[in-house]
Design an enzyme around this catalytic site. Structure first.
Site, short mmCIF file in Angstrom:
data_model
loop_
_atom_site.label_atom_id
_atom_site.label_comp_id
_atom_site.label_asym_id
_atom_site.label_seq_id
_atom_site.Cartn_x
_atom_site.Cartn_y
_atom_site.Cartn_z
N ARG A 32 -0.96 -8.73 13.27
CA ARG A 32 -1.31 -7.51 12.56
C ARG A 32 -2.27 -8.15 11.46
O ARG A 32 -3.26 -7.63 10.89
CB ARG A 32 -0.17 -6.79 11.82
N ARG A 91 11.23 -1.51 11.65
CA ARG A 91 10.18 -1.12 11.94
C ARG A 91 9.85 -2.07 13.22
O ARG A 91 9.94 -3.34 13.08
CB ARG A 91 8.77 -0.97 11.30
N LYS A 120 1.00 -1.14 0.05
CA LYS A 120 0.06 -0.01 -0.12
C LYS A 120 0.88 1.15 -0.02
O LYS A 120 0.65 2.18 -0.84
CB LYS A 120 -0.95 -0.16 1.22
N ARG A 153 -9.86 1.50 8.50
CA ARG A 153 -9.52 -0.13 8.70
C ARG A 153 -10.38 -0.81 9.70
O ARG A 153 -10.50 -1.91 9.90
CB ARG A 153 -8.25 -0.02 9.50
N ARG A 195 11.96 -5.66 4.97
CA ARG A 195 11.56 -4.37 4.97
C ARG A 195 12.71 -3.36 5.60
O ARG A 195 12.89 -3.76 6.84
CB ARG A 195 10.18 -3.85 5.23
#
Ligand code: AP5
Ligand code: MG
Length: 224
Positions: free
Chosen positions: A174, A163, A16, A91, A130
């Protein structure tokens, strides 16, 4: 030019942020990402950041009222006049309904909700590799989009970090949150006939091309 008011939906790691940033640059629209806004608030040590931190570190959603207040204020800024790219909001059903109400008050409506789809194996690989820059949260990936220097952002030279919520056990939670609370929005936007499905499993340039082609068709249809 009609407004382009877009929402990007999809599981954690679907891409996203990667696509929203490109879209915002392509169309000259503000990029509004609730996750980024919350991480900035945490870094700045604001009251919102203090409240949000523990939810984010556990992989839980931050309470609706905090998020809705933050986004409502943002959408009332003049730079959203021609449109916006919303990443990571809404969300929950309550957030989607609040967004519809806010846009109605502003005399506007959503153009489309783009659902970026990718299966669990893909998102796990993407999130575990990431790297994010500390300054502007530009995304990189150790295999799929490696930075020129392993610990520096190509775009602003700042440090790259992992992160806090990209640990395997937090990623899992998540994803559970996504299935339980956010996936129902697929039906919500389908019933409004504004849901567009994008194959997020392909490489980032191909995903961008599919989004651009899909939006071009939508704009042509809007002119009929
Ligand atoms: P948020 O920051 O929104 O995280 P998320 O939804 O979990 O999504 P991610 O940012 O992890 O993934 P992404 O889809 O943006 O993927 P990306 O482009 O980075 O939210 C974080 C937390 O904040 C939440 O858990 C919650 O606590 C809170 N929060 C935020 N919004 C909220 C809300 N509305 N309500 C309540 N709480 C909220 O890509 C991932 C990696 O893959 C990158 O390394 C990238 O380089 C790579 N990549 C991207 N696309 C491709 C591709 N096509 N091929 C190969 N690699 C790719
Ligand atoms: Mg993101």
């Amino acid at each position: 030019m009609p407004q382009l008011n877009l929402v990007l939906l999809g599981p954690p790691g679907a891409g996203k942020g990667t696509q929203a940033r490109r879209l915002a640059e392509d169309f000259g629209l503000p990029y509004i990402a609730t996750g980024n806004m919350l991480r900035d608030a945490v870094q700045a040590g604001t009251e919102l950041g203090e409240q949000a931190k523990r939810f984010m570190n556990n992989g839980d959603l931050v309470p609706d009222e905090l998020i809705i207040a933050m986004i409502t204020e943002r959408l009332e800024q003049p730079d959203t006049e021609k449109g916006f790219i919303l990443d990571g909001f809404p969300r929950t059903n309550a957030q989607a309904e609040a967004l519809d109400r806010e846009l109605l008050e502003l005399g506007r409506s959503l153009t489309a909700a783009l659902l970026i789809e990718a299966d669990e194996e893909i998102v796990m690989r993407r999130l575990s590799g990431r790297r994010v820059c500390v300054k502007h949260q530009h995304n990189f990936h150790v295999d799929f989009d490696p930075p020129k220097h392993p610990d520096r952002c190509d775009r602003d030279g700042s440090r790259l970090i992992i992160r806090d919520d990209d640990k395997p056990e937090v990623i899992k939670h998540r994803l559970d949150e996504y299935h339980a609370k956010t996936e129902p929005l697929i039906g919500y936007y389908e019933s409004q006939e504004i849901l567009l499905r994008i194959d997020g499993s392909r490489d980032a340039d191909q995903v961008r091309d599919q989004i651009r082609a899909t939006l071009a068709v939508l704009r042509l249809e809007g002119q009929k």
